[in-house]
Design a protein around this motif. Structure first.
Motif, PDB file in Angstrom:
ATOM      1  N   PHE A 132       0.558  -1.719   0.312  1.00 39.68           N
ATOM      2  CA  PHE A 132       0.003  -0.192  -0.073  1.00 39.68           C
ATOM      3  C   PHE A 132       0.934   0.916  -0.480  1.00 39.68           C
ATOM      4  O   PHE A 132       0.639   2.231  -0.506  1.00 39.68           O
ATOM      5  CB  PHE A 132      -1.064   0.026   0.919  1.00 39.68           C
ATOM      6  N   LEU A 133       2.179   1.039   0.796  1.00 39.13           N
ATOM      7  CA  LEU A 133       3.394   2.343   0.647  1.00 39.13           C
ATOM      8  C   LEU A 133       3.876   2.427  -0.878  1.00 39.13           C
ATOM      9  O   LEU A 133       3.145   4.375  -1.416  1.00 39.13           O
ATOM     10  CB  LEU A 133       4.039   2.114   1.217  1.00 39.13           C
ATOM     11  N   LEU A 134       3.755   1.274  -1.866  1.00 44.71           N
ATOM     12  CA  LEU A 134       4.215   1.712  -2.689  1.00 44.71           C
ATOM     13  C   LEU A 134       3.173   1.840  -3.868  1.00 44.71           C
ATOM     14  O   LEU A 134       3.143   2.827  -4.427  1.00 44.71           O
ATOM     15  CB  LEU A 134       5.127   0.948  -3.513  1.00 44.71           C
ATOM     16  N   MET A 135       1.721   1.679  -3.616  1.00 42.54           N
ATOM     17  CA  MET A 135       0.688   1.888  -3.932  1.00 42.54           C
ATOM     18  C   MET A 135       0.055   3.682  -4.042  1.00 42.54           C
ATOM     19  O   MET A 135      -0.169   4.617  -5.151  1.00 42.54           O
ATOM     20  CB  MET A 135      -0.585   1.202  -4.196  1.00 42.54           C
ATOM     21  N   LEU A 198     -14.089   6.100  -0.151  1.00 41.77           N
ATOM     22  CA  LEU A 198     -13.095   7.261  -0.320  1.00 41.77           C
ATOM     23  C   LEU A 198     -12.946   7.603  -1.614  1.00 41.77           C
ATOM     24  O   LEU A 198     -12.206   8.644  -1.494  1.00 41.77           O
ATOM     25  CB  LEU A 198     -12.550   6.197   0.763  1.00 41.77           C
ATOM     26  N   SER A 199     -12.865   6.868  -2.817  1.00 40.41           N
ATOM     27  CA  SER A 199     -12.507   6.898  -3.582  1.00 40.41           C
ATOM     28  C   SER A 199     -12.844   8.028  -4.096  1.00 40.41           C
ATOM     29  O   SER A 199     -12.777   9.180  -5.140  1.00 40.41           O
ATOM     30  CB  SER A 199     -12.257   5.905  -5.022  1.00 40.41           C
ATOM     31  N   TYR A 209      -3.954   4.538   1.582  1.00 43.45           N
ATOM     32  CA  TYR A 209      -3.224   5.679   2.524  1.00 43.45           C
ATOM     33  C   TYR A 209      -3.842   4.766   3.882  1.00 43.45           C
ATOM     34  O   TYR A 209      -3.196   4.204   4.786  1.00 43.45           O
ATOM     35  CB  TYR A 209      -3.886   6.433   2.806  1.00 43.45           C
ATOM     36  N   VAL A 210      -5.413   4.350   3.811  1.00 50.20           N
ATOM     37  CA  VAL A 210      -5.865   4.098   4.737  1.00 50.20           C
ATOM     38  C   VAL A 210      -5.188   1.828   4.535  1.00 50.20           C
ATOM     39  O   VAL A 210      -5.452   1.562   5.940  1.00 50.20           O
ATOM     40  CB  VAL A 210      -7.287   3.835   4.037  1.00 50.20           C
ATOM     41  N   GLY A 211      -5.540   1.546   3.850  1.00 48.98           N
ATOM     42  CA  GLY A 211      -4.905   0.461   3.551  1.00 48.98           C
ATOM     43  C   GLY A 211      -3.088   0.456   4.321  1.00 48.98           C
ATOM     44  O   GLY A 211      -2.757  -0.964   4.522  1.00 48.98           O
ATOM     45  N   LEU A 212      -2.642   1.365   4.103  1.00 47.72           N
ATOM     46  CA  LEU A 212      -1.258   1.362   4.745  1.00 47.72           C
ATOM     47  C   LEU A 212      -1.367   0.997   6.420  1.00 47.72           C
ATOM     48  O   LEU A 212      -1.294   0.288   7.008  1.00 47.72           O
ATOM     49  CB  LEU A 212      -0.704   2.824   4.410  1.00 47.72           C
TER      50      LEU A 212
END
Length: 410
Positions: A132-135, A198-199, A209-212
């Motif tokens: 998720f950070l890379l995404m 959210l999107s 960000y939430v996934g991270l």
């Protein structure tokens, strides 16, 4: 006297003692697995309570992991489109992710066998955080493709299955694994809706960000609440002996060895073919939602939250869609639970992680070949082709199971 004392002070302990007494006269896996009530080196009520607590934590980790996964699945086509990636490029993106998970699923299972379910879950959740950070940093197409790399170790569901398999007896396993279907439903509903909302309201990067943050929280949950050793002590010694003989994380010989156990190859073939048509449609779902139904991201999220695993045949509207999926979801969850339970029972306890890894490779395999096959079916024969394919496969498997000698009652 000890047994009588335990029977009065703790019903669970009484059950454990009586089970062990009954098993001492017979050999086999049931004897070893029957000691699962003393997991974590404890006995009595406290051991049973702790075992149940760990299993509940595994359910929570699986539900959260699936929630974050479906958040990104729902927004991925819209993020790819915003970066200028066409449908062909999106197919390549899906294929790469499928190949990575296909390669990583068995390695992940072997890792769980050698280092324990806790280490495997931590690896999965940490990989999800990097994913998720890379995404979230993917402002161009090359970075978007790079964000798929951590997917090789993102296997939250098999990790949770490994915990449950280690901490249940064979007679308890099907029911415990079946409850993961509820976690799957929670993940689809929450992930699809939250991701779509959210999107739409805040942008396509917000779900990442939430996934991270959520994946980091999941990592800490696994570190704090999953014990370092989930197998019973007797199974742990067997595991150490087994892995010392085949220490490699990827071994073709080990895969072939597992497939030679009675009924394993036949059940695995049924699992692969029964899930193929469903997997093909799931891969094409985002394209069909945008193209065939003309849905926006939030509407697509609402639709996916209703059914999760989809099937289409002889329908023209979203309402037909919703009606058809009811028996489909029931059948898919039942098939997954039964086959996973049978396959883990058919192999030694020291290889359950590897077996679960092989089971987990079915969906990545479908995602690898699915974009090409699904694209051809959709373009040449339309949406209903997925339903007809499922019908033909199910009828063929039904006839095969009637005539086969698979030990279905194991």
């Amino acid at each position: 006297m000890l047994a009588q004392h335990l029977s009065h002070s703790c019903p669970a302990a009484s059950h454990s003692v009586s089970t062990m007494n009954a098993k001492t006269s017979s050999a086999g896996e049931e004897e070893t697995s029957g000691m699962s009530n003393e997991t974590l080196g404890e006995s009595g009520c406290w051991g049973e309570a702790k075992r149940r607590q760990v299993i509940r934590v595994a359910y929570v980790i699986a539900a959260l992991d699936l929630t974050f996964l479906f958040m990104q699945i729902g927004v991925m086509p819209y993020l790819a489109k915003s970066l200028g990636l066409d449908s062909v490029g999106f197919g390549y993106l899906q294929t790469i992710f499928g190949v990575l998970q296909l390669v990583g699923s068995y390695i992940f299972g072997r890792f769980a066998d050698q280092f324990g379910a806790r280490a495997a879950l931590i690896l999965s959740c940490a990989s999800g955080s990097i994913f998720f950070l890379l995404m979230s940093l993917s402002t161009n197409i090359p970075l978007l493709f790079l964000s798929r790399l951590p997917g090789v170790f993102m296997h939250g569901m098999p990790g949770a299955q490994k915990v449950i398999t280690d901490m249940t007896t064979p007679s308890q396993r099907a029911g415990a694994l079946g409850k993961l279907g509820f976690c799957f439903g929670v993940g689809i509903v929450a992930g699809s809706v939250v991701g779509g909302v959210l999107s739409t309201k805040f942008g396509v990067y917000v779900p990442t960000y939430v996934g991270l943050v959520g994946s980091l929280i999941n990592t800490f949950i696994a570190m704090a609440w999953i014990p370092s050793q989930t197998k019973p002590k007797s199974d742990h010694h067997v595991t150490e002996h087994s892995t010392s003989q085949s220490g490699s994380l990827f071994s073709i010989r080990e895969i072939l060895h597992l497939m030679k156990f009675p009924g394993v190859m036949e059940v695995f073939i049924v699992k692969v073919f029964a899930g193929l048509p469903i997997g093909l449609f799931m891969i094409m779902f985002s394209i069909i939602s945008m193209d065939f139904f003309g849905l926006e991201a939030v509407e697509s999220g609402y639709l996916m939250s209703y059914f999760g695993v989809l099937q289409m045949a002889l329908m023209r509207t979203v309402w037909h869609y919703c009606i058809i999926v009811v028996p489909m979801v029931f059948a898919f969850n039942m098939l997954a639970t039964i086959t996973d339970s049978m396959l883990t029972k058919a192999v030694p306890s020291s290889s359950t992680g590897a077996m679960l890894g092989i089971c987990a490779s079915v969906q990545p395999l479908t995602r690898t070949v699915g974009p090409t096959i699904g694209g051809v079916l959709y373009k040449q024969f339309g949406v209903s082709s997925f339903g007809y394919l499922q019908l033909m496969v199910n009828l063929s498997l039904f006839v095969y199971l009637l005539k086969s000698k698979i030990p279905l009652k194991r």
